[in-house]
Write an enzyme that holds these catalytic residues in place. Sequence first.
Site, PDB file in Angstrom:
ATOM      1  CD  GLU A  19      -6.389   6.198  -6.190  1.00  0.00           C
ATOM      2  OE1 GLU A  19      -6.458   7.297  -6.117  1.00  0.00           O
ATOM      3  OE2 GLU A  19      -5.562   5.510  -5.131  1.00  0.00           O
TER       4      GLU A  19
ATOM      5  CB  CYS B  48     -11.801  25.475  11.003  1.00  0.00           C
ATOM      6  SG  CYS B  48     -13.451  24.946  11.199  1.00  0.00           S
TER       7      CYS B  48
ATOM      8  NE  ARG C 258     -20.053  17.644  15.422  1.00  0.00           N
ATOM      9  CZ  ARG C 258     -20.800  16.784  14.356  1.00  0.00           C
ATOM     10  NH1 ARG C 258     -22.131  17.290  14.017  1.00  0.00           N
ATOM     11  NH2 ARG C 258     -20.189  15.859  13.956  1.00  0.00           N
TER      12      ARG C 258
ATOM     13  CB  SER D 172      -0.875  -0.116   1.118  1.00  0.00           C
ATOM     14  OG  SER D 172      -0.148   0.042   2.395  1.00  0.00           O
TER      15      SER D 172
ATOM     16  CB  ILE E 248       0.683  11.106  -6.871  1.00  0.00           C
ATOM     17  CG1 ILE E 248       0.530  11.282  -5.319  1.00  0.00           C
ATOM     18  CG2 ILE E 248       1.540  11.910  -7.441  1.00  0.00           C
ATOM     19  CD1 ILE E 248       0.373  12.776  -5.095  1.00  0.00           C
TER      20      ILE E 248
ATOM     21  CG  HIS F  30     -11.674  23.746   6.693  1.00  0.00           C
ATOM     22  ND1 HIS F  30     -10.717  23.271   7.605  1.00  0.00           N
ATOM     23  CD2 HIS F  30     -12.582  23.590   7.203  1.00  0.00           C
ATOM     24  CE1 HIS F  30     -10.880  22.837   8.666  1.00  0.00           C
ATOM     25  NE2 HIS F  30     -12.311  23.017   8.414  1.00  0.00           N
TER      26      HIS F  30
ATOM     27  CB  ILE G 271     -10.843 -10.011   1.730  1.00  0.00           C
ATOM     28  CG1 ILE G 271      -9.968 -11.562   2.012  1.00  0.00           C
ATOM     29  CG2 ILE G 271     -12.496 -10.566   2.067  1.00  0.00           C
ATOM     30  CD1 ILE G 271     -10.338 -12.200   3.319  1.00  0.00           C
ATOM     31  CD  GLU G 272     -10.803  -3.796   3.765  1.00  0.00           C
ATOM     32  OE1 GLU G 272     -11.730  -3.779   4.313  1.00  0.00           O
ATOM     33  OE2 GLU G 272      -9.872  -2.936   3.687  1.00  0.00           O
TER      34      GLU G 272
ATOM     35  N   GLY H 253       1.175   5.598  -3.828  1.00  0.00           N
ATOM     36  CA  GLY H 253       0.993   6.791  -4.511  1.00  0.00           C
ATOM     37  C   GLY H 253       0.197   6.759  -5.644  1.00  0.00           C
TER      38      GLY H 253
ATOM     39  CD  GLU I 218      -7.625  23.775   5.191  1.00  0.00           C
ATOM     40  OE1 GLU I 218      -7.836  24.964   5.288  1.00  0.00           O
ATOM     41  OE2 GLU I 218      -7.961  22.993   6.168  1.00  0.00           O
TER      42      GLU I 218
HETATM   43  N1  GLN Z   1     -14.117  21.692  16.332  1.00  0.00           N
HETATM   44  C1  GLN Z   1     -14.559  23.005  15.714  1.00  0.00           C
HETATM   45  C2  GLN Z   1     -16.088  22.745  15.281  1.00  0.00           C
HETATM   46  O1  GLN Z   1     -16.534  21.783  15.144  1.00  0.00           O
HETATM   47  C3  GLN Z   1     -13.674  23.165  14.634  1.00  0.00           C
HETATM   48  C4  GLN Z   1     -13.935  22.194  13.462  1.00  0.00           C
HETATM   49  C5  GLN Z   1     -12.743  22.276  12.575  1.00  0.00           C
HETATM   50  O2  GLN Z   1     -11.606  22.774  12.905  1.00  0.00           O
HETATM   51  N2  GLN Z   1     -12.675  21.613  11.226  1.00  0.00           N
HETATM   52  O3  GLN Z   1     -16.806  23.885  14.899  1.00  0.00           O
END
Ligand code: GLN
Length: 534
Positions: free
Chosen positions: A141, A382, A463, A13, A19, A508, A149-150, A16, A510
């Site tokens: 992929e 976040c 949340r 495993s 990629i 986020h 097996i899975e 890559g 990123e």
């Molecule tokens: N734990 C926090 C929330 O639920 C931040 C979540 C996160 O960083 N993705 O709001």
Amino acid sequence: MTKYIFVTGGVVSSLGKGIIAASLGKLFRSRDYSVIIQKFDPYINVDPGTMSPFQHGEVFVTDDGAETDLDLGHYERFTDTNFGQVNNVTSGRIYQSVINKERRGDYLGATVQVIPHVTNEIKTKIVAATKQFKPDFHIIEIGGTIGDIESLPFIEAIRQFKAEVGIGNALSVHCTLLPYLSTSGELKTKPSQHSVNVLRSYGIQPEILVCRTSKPIPKTEKEKLALFCSVPKEAVIECRDMKTIYEVPLALEAQNMCSVVLKMLQMEEREPDLESWVELVNKIKNPVKTIKVAIAGKYTKLSDAYISVVESLKHAGYANDAAIEIKWINSEECLDMANCKKQLADVDAVVVPGGFGVRGIEGKLNVIRYARENNLPFLGLCLGMQCAVIEYARNVVGLKGANSKEFDENPTYPVIDLMLEQKNVKGYGGTMRLGAYDCHLKKGSKAAKAYGKTVISERHRHRYEVNNEFIEQIEKAGLVFSGMSPDGMLAEVVELPKLDWFVACQFHPEFKSRPDRPHPLFKGLIDAACKNMK
Ligand code: GLN
């Protein structure tokens, strides 16, 4: 008609495969073909959202709010295409639909079985993704290693699918490892031969072999692989360890992998346009400086847990001709302010990434306090933004005991609270505020300047939120709420305008950075870090 490419892996495993699939996707895109990539994961979780990052690495979030495998991140970054829920299918999701159908009576009278019911469901998911995107090429992929097996139902489903669409419309790429024996100085092909034999025993003959190797494959060994695995010589592709993952498409192109695929799938060859990608890789390989960035998180033993954050930092580095050196800081070790100072003394910037649960929080607050008091460029993501608000409330506004209800059921000042719509939510799978939402930025703010616009859309997974009852008080003390949801009800970005870069966001960023188009907030961080370089 869409052409299909199935990517499997053998021998070990972590080859890559993701990629390699993403790189082939890039090569199609460089020829102006459209492509989608779909990942099949053999585990029983409906999605990876409920798994610990220690188990599975990062949970990647798509625009449509799917919590997916981190390979989707590679797919999006390499092909510069946004994917969604249909692009990640797990055994859990397949079984869930089959069992729901059984209970509804859709199969009335039948014995529900792996073949045909589960395999049909898998094929339905392939077709659903094709229908949604109508791509020229659809890469699939299969997670796991041949022989597991899975993953068998997935392998059987693609065997059937290949036969149904017919020769010239689908092919298999099998990725293997050639181990190097230093005592004899040889690359060994036997494990690859065995792996192809196992694949064949399931009825799949690969058309293309991609061999991961630390050394160049001698011509004789390539010929041996071609002979024993029944693939044409030009379809034995070498995939060496590279300095950067973004070089992989170029290495595959140099061996004409895409042209071989096009020919096998009876598609027109086109001149690839890889000029800017070549330029990018040159930039990556020849940085003029190194920027040291601390990531203060909880999952620091496994860098895959923050893979999109690390990639985004690197992307912002490329734009500055800078290599990024990551310093992993376990926030639990920053409880003591003196130690926290010591940890941060030699870095040019710090990121406090997302996360869940109380562990390591007090250390993160110390890290943020240090960044704020020492004008160390800071980006909070976040949970990192929620911590920035708590830190400011406690240490600047003077709200001693300010906290998030996630960490303390009954804090004196609940500056972070559960979102209203979350209060009656039961269960954990797929129940957070997920996916793309718009955000309005304050004109003239650092965030707005970085984006070059005031209406943005970013992906979410949380949340909790900033408690609006405290915003006015906190803002009076200097923390600017520079990004809000369009209805003004949800804090999305905070910043300290006087510092070089102190910005934190509830979303986020990123997940939307690209190697050749760094995300504005990461770019802002690294631009500031370059100016303050130690
Ligand atoms: N734990 C926090 C929330 O639920 C931040 C979540 C996160 O960083 N993705 O709001």
